[in-house]
Write an enzyme that holds these catalytic residues in place. Structure first.
Site, PDB file in Angstrom:
ATOM      1  N   ASP A 144     -39.746  -2.411 -70.289  1.00 39.52           N
ATOM      2  CA  ASP A 144     -38.354  -1.984 -70.349  1.00 39.52           C
ATOM      3  C   ASP A 144     -37.495  -3.238 -70.466  1.00 39.52           C
ATOM      4  OD1 ASP A 144     -35.725  -1.293 -69.814  1.00 39.52           O
ATOM      5  OD2 ASP A 144     -36.165  -0.136 -68.009  1.00 39.52           O
ATOM      6  N   CYS A 155     -29.147   3.918 -60.373  1.00 36.35           N
ATOM      7  CA  CYS A 155     -30.299   4.623 -60.967  1.00 36.35           C
ATOM      8  C   CYS A 155     -31.617   3.975 -60.543  1.00 36.35           C
ATOM      9  CB  CYS A 155     -30.198   4.671 -62.486  1.00 36.35           C
ATOM     10  SG  CYS A 155     -28.802   5.637 -63.087  1.00 36.35           S
TER      11      CYS A 155
END
Length: 412
Positions: free
Chosen positions: A199, A371
């Protein structure tokens, strides 16, 4: 010379006021502001070259297609992929990770097979795998971290089993700023025949990424975090892996031939790009990459690292200050343990209260769990205040942040 005043002229929004105060924008890990060259390029395409790509034989469609595919080549160069066929356009990092999770699990994993993530992942790299766990019975395991926000990499070998089919890790933590040793993770994974998804949402904007040198199997990043438009992102995948995976969505553009009996799919990368792409946004992303490369990653890294170091030094002078994540920075570049993000709390002041009051002073920071709720649970907190830096931020803005925090702390 890195002329910060000239750089800031490229971002008109930075000169506006909020509540009568000069805007201090320190929420860049959530999204960055866009330079005029990106906005102008997108406006120009809508005004003069707007037509659907790939399908039309007319002049405008050919022009739009050329711009769209030139953007793909620009992205390929940016991350040093071998072929443009390895560059898949998505709506962002989240969709790119979901694409891999869905297609990989469908074709490569069975109930009981395992994916390894880390304790510091964004929800995008947790929930996408958990959805597959609910659908297919796969198992999600995670590498723990130290109290300082560093991966316990020595435990990776213990987590790997014969059922491990994928390792998926953040290059840089969006909360802690920790720069993870992805090269070591990839070497360990490949020694066991396990592919790795990285990521790169928080790394691609800040330092040079070379997917061939890294040897990752998949790499995902978003345009809006690197001065490009929202709604556009990239999934890089090694050709041999993308060839193995089934399409993520069905529709136009991704097909070769459709009959009632059977559908065959387009060649790479188009089999993963169902429907009309955001061809204007891809052009905007290409312009954002061009802008970054014109300034130069070395200069950007040095500037952002100086800001991060200065911010941490100044924050540590405030009573009750607690900074999360690594504190040591050895110099600019991806060898650092920390990059361009500082998350903190002050005493017993709730992060939401701190963020709300800073906002009234014109200072935009992010508050909450970012998040990353499993990470918050690991740290034993509900959330933090996060200041994150970009190529246009200044030491004066850090001074405004520090002064604002002191003012809020005095109120409590």
């Amino acid at each position: 010379m890195y002329d910060i005043n000239k750089v800031r002229e490229d971002f008109p929004i930075l000169s506006r006021e909020v509540y009568g105060k000069p805007l201090v924008y320190l929420d860049n890990a959530a999204t960055t502001q866009k330079p005029l060259c990106v906005l102008d390029a997108m406006r120009e395409e809508y005004l003069n070259v707007n037509a659907n790509v790939h399908r039309g034989v007319h002049y405008l469609s050919q022009q739009a297609t050329d711009l769209h595919e030139a953007a793909r080549e620009r992205v390929r160069q940016f991350i040093n992929a071998r072929k443009t066929e390895e560059i898949v356009f998505t709506r962002g990092t989240t969709e790119a990770i979901n694409l891999v999770a869905s297609s990989f699990c469908e074709s490569q994993m069975q109930a009981g097979d395992e994916v390894i993530v880390t304790d510091m992942e964004h929800h995008s790299n947790i929930v996408s795998w958990q959805l597959q766990a609910m659908k297919r019975g796969i198992v999600v395991r995670h590498i723990p971290i130290t109290d300082d926000g560093i991966l316990c990499l020595d435990q990776l070998e213990q987590l790997i089993t014969s059922r491990t089919k994928m390792i998926s890790v953040a290059h840089v933590s969006n909360v802690l700023g920790t720069v993870n040793p992805v090269e070591k993770i990839i070497q360990t994974a490949h020694a066991h025949g396990i592919p790795v998804l990285v990521d790169g949402a928080q790394s691609a904007p800040h330092f040079k990424v070379d997917v061939q040198a890294m040897d990752c199997d998949f790499f995902a990043f978003s345009g809006h975090k690197m001065y490009g438009p929202t709604g556009i992102g990239v999934l890089y995948g090694k050709e041999e892996w993308l060839e193995k995976l089934p399409p993520y969505q069905g529709g136009g553009e991704m097909i070769d031939k459709v009959t009632w009996e059977k559908t065959t799919f387009e060649r790479l990368p188009f089999k993963f790009e169902a429907g009309t792409p955001d061809y204007v946004a891809t052009h905007g992303l290409a312009k954002a990459i061009e802008y970054i490369e014109t300034l130069g990653f070395d200069a950007i890294q040095q500037h952002e690292q100086e800001l991060t170091r200065y911010c941490m030094e100044q924050l540590q002078t405030i009573d009750g200050m607690h900074i999360y994540g690594p504190n040591l920075m050895s110099g600019p570049g991806p060898s650092n343990k920390k990059d361009a993000v500082v998350s903190f709390n002050v005493g017993d002041i709730h992060h939401l209260d701190m963020g709300t009051l800073l906002d009234r002073l014109g200072i935009a920071v992010r508050t909450g769990h970012h998040c990353a709720q499993p990470l918050m649970d690991r740290l034993g907190i509900s959330g933090t205040v996060r200041a994150s830096f970009a190529l246009y931020n200044t030491k004066e803005e850090v001074d405004a942040l520090v002064a604002g925090i002191r003012r809020v702390a005095q109120m409590f």
